[in-house]
Structure formats: C-alpha cells, structure tokens
Design a protein around this motif. Sequence first.
Motif, PDB file in Angstrom:
ATOM      1  N   ARG A   1       0.796  -1.213   0.000  1.00  0.00           N
ATOM      2  CA  ARG A   1       0.000   0.000   0.000  1.00  0.00           C
ATOM      3  C   ARG A   1       0.836   1.273   0.000  1.00  0.00           C
ATOM      4  O   ARG A   1       0.428   2.279  -0.591  1.00  0.00           O
ATOM      5  CB  ARG A   1      -0.947   0.006   1.212  1.00  0.00           C
ATOM      6  CG  ARG A   1      -2.129  -0.946   1.093  1.00  0.00           C
ATOM      7  CD  ARG A   1      -3.036  -0.577  -0.057  1.00  0.00           C
ATOM      8  NE  ARG A   1      -3.635   0.737   0.115  1.00  0.00           N
ATOM      9  CZ  ARG A   1      -3.859   1.599  -0.877  1.00  0.00           C
ATOM     10  NH1 ARG A   1      -3.531   1.284  -2.114  1.00  0.00           N
ATOM     11  NH2 ARG A   1      -4.410   2.769  -0.627  1.00  0.00           N
TER      12      ARG A   1
ATOM     13  N   MET B   1       0.287   4.173  -2.717  1.00  0.00           N
ATOM     14  CA  MET B   1      -0.088   5.545  -2.348  1.00  0.00           C
ATOM     15  C   MET B   1       0.997   6.555  -2.686  1.00  0.00           C
ATOM     16  O   MET B   1       0.830   7.753  -2.458  1.00  0.00           O
ATOM     17  CB  MET B   1      -0.417   5.613  -0.845  1.00  0.00           C
ATOM     18  CG  MET B   1      -1.685   4.907  -0.445  1.00  0.00           C
ATOM     19  SD  MET B   1      -2.146   5.233   1.296  1.00  0.00           S
ATOM     20  CE  MET B   1      -0.889   4.275   2.175  1.00  0.00           C
TER      21      MET B   1
ATOM     22  N   TYR C   1       3.327  -2.573   5.918  1.00  0.00           N
ATOM     23  CA  TYR C   1       2.061  -1.845   6.090  1.00  0.00           C
ATOM     24  C   TYR C   1       1.328  -2.477   7.260  1.00  0.00           C
ATOM     25  O   TYR C   1       1.097  -3.677   7.279  1.00  0.00           O
ATOM     26  CB  TYR C   1       1.269  -1.964   4.788  1.00  0.00           C
ATOM     27  CG  TYR C   1      -0.129  -1.398   4.787  1.00  0.00           C
ATOM     28  CD1 TYR C   1      -0.360  -0.050   4.485  1.00  0.00           C
ATOM     29  CD2 TYR C   1      -1.225  -2.210   5.062  1.00  0.00           C
ATOM     30  CE1 TYR C   1      -1.651   0.467   4.447  1.00  0.00           C
ATOM     31  CE2 TYR C   1      -2.517  -1.699   5.031  1.00  0.00           C
ATOM     32  CZ  TYR C   1      -2.726  -0.354   4.729  1.00  0.00           C
ATOM     33  OH  TYR C   1      -3.997   0.155   4.695  1.00  0.00           O
TER      34      TYR C   1
ATOM     35  N   LYS D   1      -6.867   8.214  -2.345  1.00  0.00           N
ATOM     36  CA  LYS D   1      -5.870   7.219  -1.977  1.00  0.00           C
ATOM     37  C   LYS D   1      -6.343   6.294  -0.855  1.00  0.00           C
ATOM     38  O   LYS D   1      -5.673   5.303  -0.550  1.00  0.00           O
ATOM     39  CB  LYS D   1      -4.569   7.902  -1.536  1.00  0.00           C
ATOM     40  CG  LYS D   1      -3.856   8.648  -2.649  1.00  0.00           C
ATOM     41  CD  LYS D   1      -2.516   9.187  -2.180  1.00  0.00           C
ATOM     42  CE  LYS D   1      -1.773   9.885  -3.306  1.00  0.00           C
ATOM     43  NZ  LYS D   1      -0.428  10.353  -2.891  1.00  0.00           N
ATOM     44  N   LEU D   2      -7.473   6.590  -0.236  1.00  0.00           N
ATOM     45  CA  LEU D   2      -7.874   5.891   0.985  1.00  0.00           C
ATOM     46  C   LEU D   2      -8.686   4.631   0.692  1.00  0.00           C
ATOM     47  O   LEU D   2      -9.862   4.517   1.056  1.00  0.00           O
ATOM     48  CB  LEU D   2      -8.658   6.836   1.899  1.00  0.00           C
ATOM     49  CG  LEU D   2      -7.917   8.114   2.310  1.00  0.00           C
ATOM     50  CD1 LEU D   2      -8.767   8.947   3.263  1.00  0.00           C
ATOM     51  CD2 LEU D   2      -6.568   7.783   2.939  1.00  0.00           C
ATOM     52  N   LYS D   3      -8.071   3.675   0.056  1.00  0.00           N
ATOM     53  CA  LYS D   3      -8.728   2.394  -0.219  1.00  0.00           C
ATOM     54  C   LYS D   3      -9.113   1.704   1.083  1.00  0.00           C
ATOM     55  O   LYS D   3     -10.179   1.095   1.181  1.00  0.00           O
ATOM     56  CB  LYS D   3      -7.787   1.497  -1.038  1.00  0.00           C
ATOM     57  CG  LYS D   3      -8.363   0.139  -1.387  1.00  0.00           C
ATOM     58  CD  LYS D   3      -7.379  -0.670  -2.225  1.00  0.00           C
ATOM     59  CE  LYS D   3      -7.946  -2.029  -2.582  1.00  0.00           C
ATOM     60  NZ  LYS D   3      -6.999  -2.820  -3.410  1.00  0.00           N
ATOM     61  N   TYR D   4      -8.240   1.786   2.074  1.00  0.00           N
ATOM     62  CA  TYR D   4      -8.516   1.193   3.380  1.00  0.00           C
ATOM     63  C   TYR D   4      -8.702   2.271   4.447  1.00  0.00           C
ATOM     64  O   TYR D   4      -8.334   2.099   5.605  1.00  0.00           O
ATOM     65  CB  TYR D   4      -7.395   0.218   3.758  1.00  0.00           C
ATOM     66  CG  TYR D   4      -7.275  -0.933   2.784  1.00  0.00           C
ATOM     67  CD1 TYR D   4      -8.303  -1.860   2.631  1.00  0.00           C
ATOM     68  CD2 TYR D   4      -6.143  -1.073   1.981  1.00  0.00           C
ATOM     69  CE1 TYR D   4      -8.210  -2.897   1.721  1.00  0.00           C
ATOM     70  CE2 TYR D   4      -6.043  -2.113   1.069  1.00  0.00           C
ATOM     71  CZ  TYR D   4      -7.074  -3.019   0.948  1.00  0.00           C
ATOM     72  OH  TYR D   4      -6.975  -4.052   0.035  1.00  0.00           O
TER      73      TYR D   4
ATOM     74  N   ASP E   1      -5.093   3.561   5.865  1.00  0.00           N
ATOM     75  CA  ASP E   1      -4.168   4.051   4.848  1.00  0.00           C
ATOM     76  C   ASP E   1      -3.526   5.358   5.289  1.00  0.00           C
ATOM     77  O   ASP E   1      -2.312   5.554   5.139  1.00  0.00           O
ATOM     78  CB  ASP E   1      -4.904   4.265   3.519  1.00  0.00           C
ATOM     79  CG  ASP E   1      -4.996   3.001   2.680  1.00  0.00           C
ATOM     80  OD1 ASP E   1      -4.296   2.015   3.008  1.00  0.00           O
ATOM     81  OD2 ASP E   1      -5.754   2.991   1.705  1.00  0.00           O
TER      82      ASP E   1
ATOM     83  N   ASN F   1      -0.956   4.791   8.035  1.00  0.00           N
ATOM     84  CA  ASN F   1       0.268   4.208   7.479  1.00  0.00           C
ATOM     85  C   ASN F   1       1.077   5.235   6.699  1.00  0.00           C
ATOM     86  O   ASN F   1       2.311   5.252   6.780  1.00  0.00           O
ATOM     87  CB  ASN F   1      -0.076   3.015   6.580  1.00  0.00           C
ATOM     88  CG  ASN F   1      -0.124   1.704   7.332  1.00  0.00           C
ATOM     89  OD1 ASN F   1       0.885   1.036   7.515  1.00  0.00           O
ATOM     90  ND2 ASN F   1      -1.312   1.343   7.796  1.00  0.00           N
TER      91      ASN F   1
END
Length: 281
Positions: A140, A144, A153, A185-188, A192, A195
């Motif tokens: 990730r 990103m 990560y 960018k915040l897939k998770y 995210d 991290n």
Amino acid sequence: MTKLTIVSTANNKFATPLTILYRSILSNDTVNQFAFYIFNDHLNAQNKNQLKQLESEFPNCQKISFLTVDEQLFKQVVTDERIIKAAYYRIYTAELLPDLDRVLYLDCDLICNGSLETLWQTPLHGKIIGAVEDAGYVPRLAEMGIQAKQSFYFNSGVMLIDLKRWRKEKITEKVMTFINQYPEKLKYHDQDALNAVLADNWLYLHPKYNMQSRLIRREQEHPLAPAEILAEEARQNPILIHYSGRSKPWLTFGVRPHPLRREYWRYVPTTQPQFPGQKTG
C-alpha cells in the motif's frame, strides 16, 4: 500491579462484541487494573449499561468511560458499508485523553486469549506506535506513492500508542490533512492515512498480538521466511485474535464460519443478548 488503558470505538451494532472483548481481557488478567475508554458512536442507554456492568462484575475493571468527538470533523471522510465515519474517531485519542501518555487501541472484533501486560510494557524505542503487519501483505505504501525505508504496512486494529510523541509530532493534524487532501488514496480508509503518516515510525510487533483472519486461514505465506516463522508462532499461541474481514463469530449466515468462532463464545454469558442470526457454540 499495572494499570492498562484500553481505547476502542463502538456503535450499537458492535456494543455486544466490544463487551465480549473486554470480558475476555478482564478474565485473562486478574492481577492488573484496566481502564476502558470508548469513542461513543450514538450508543443507546441499554448498550452503555451493558458495558458499564463490567465495572461491578470484574474487580480489575477500574472504569468504563465514554468519549464524544465532534462529528463535523469527519464530514468529508471516505466511508463504505463496512467502514463508517466513527472508525476515524480514534485519530483524536491524544486530544481527548490529554493526561495519558500511553494507550492500547483495540478494534471491537477482537478476542483476548491471554495477559496483555507484556504487550503493554513493550518499549517503542522512539517510535510513535507499535502495530502488527497487515496479513494481506499489500504494497500500500508504494501504491499511495509514499517513500519509506521499510515497505511494511500495518493493520490498525491493534495499536500501542505513545501519546506524548503523537502530540509532539502533531500526528492528528498530519493524518487529518492527508485524509482531506488525498481521499482518492484511501482504499482502506483511515488505516491508509495512518500508514502514510507513520511510515518508518512504527514498531513491528509479533503477529500474536493481532492474529488476523487471513493469518488464521493460512490464505497466503509471508514473502519473507522469518516473518512466516512468526506467523506460525502466532497461530500456535495467539494473544489477540482479530476476526478481520466479513466472517464474524456472531454471524451464522452469508459467510463461511470462522475457524476460531468458539473462542468468542467462550466469553459470552448465557444471558448475553444476541444478534439476529446468532447461535451459541
């Protein structure tokens, strides 16, 4: 005797799993004292009482307290059907608990299988948090566009946080800035953002402190052999079992049963309220 401070976030859907998590913590350590702080996402009186009852049930439960965050701070955050706005509240832990130097953040979908004292006492060696690598082993940081010496990560379901360093480094401000500037960018979600901001500034903890479902099911091996050895150690002696993903031990429909669902039900009293679709055992 040590006092451990635990922080979590809960809404009415997760009040019962959180109660079971806290019950498992208190049952596995009768020596130390515990204070629990809960970011309150519209908990009703019944669920608050369910949690507060732990104070009278367990002598080592010093207190259960509820924290309130200004929801307007998160009006623009990225959410979906599984990750709600309240998941971001923990970012403000340092501000809402200004008198504390260290906390252990725990997601609601965990079960404790032993004492947390060793984890609590872990030196962070100047790092801001201690966490466990995410068992998806996803790149990730690279995805990103984050430059880091270490590409690992972490999974944010368990975080040992040095609040003094968090405040000194203005991490809340940095994480919120990343969230607001890079929503694409915040897939998770906030994991995210955490991290991205804490890259190279977190301590790699043993996976036994956050044994995620992918690890339990052996869905994939770690690309590094030494890390896979740690993963096997975690499977043999997990301290915190994380029911990550869609398969929860209190659900009996729609997903395959979790292989460690019985660990959850060990801590459920026969009088505990159930969700639709639950069954014991």
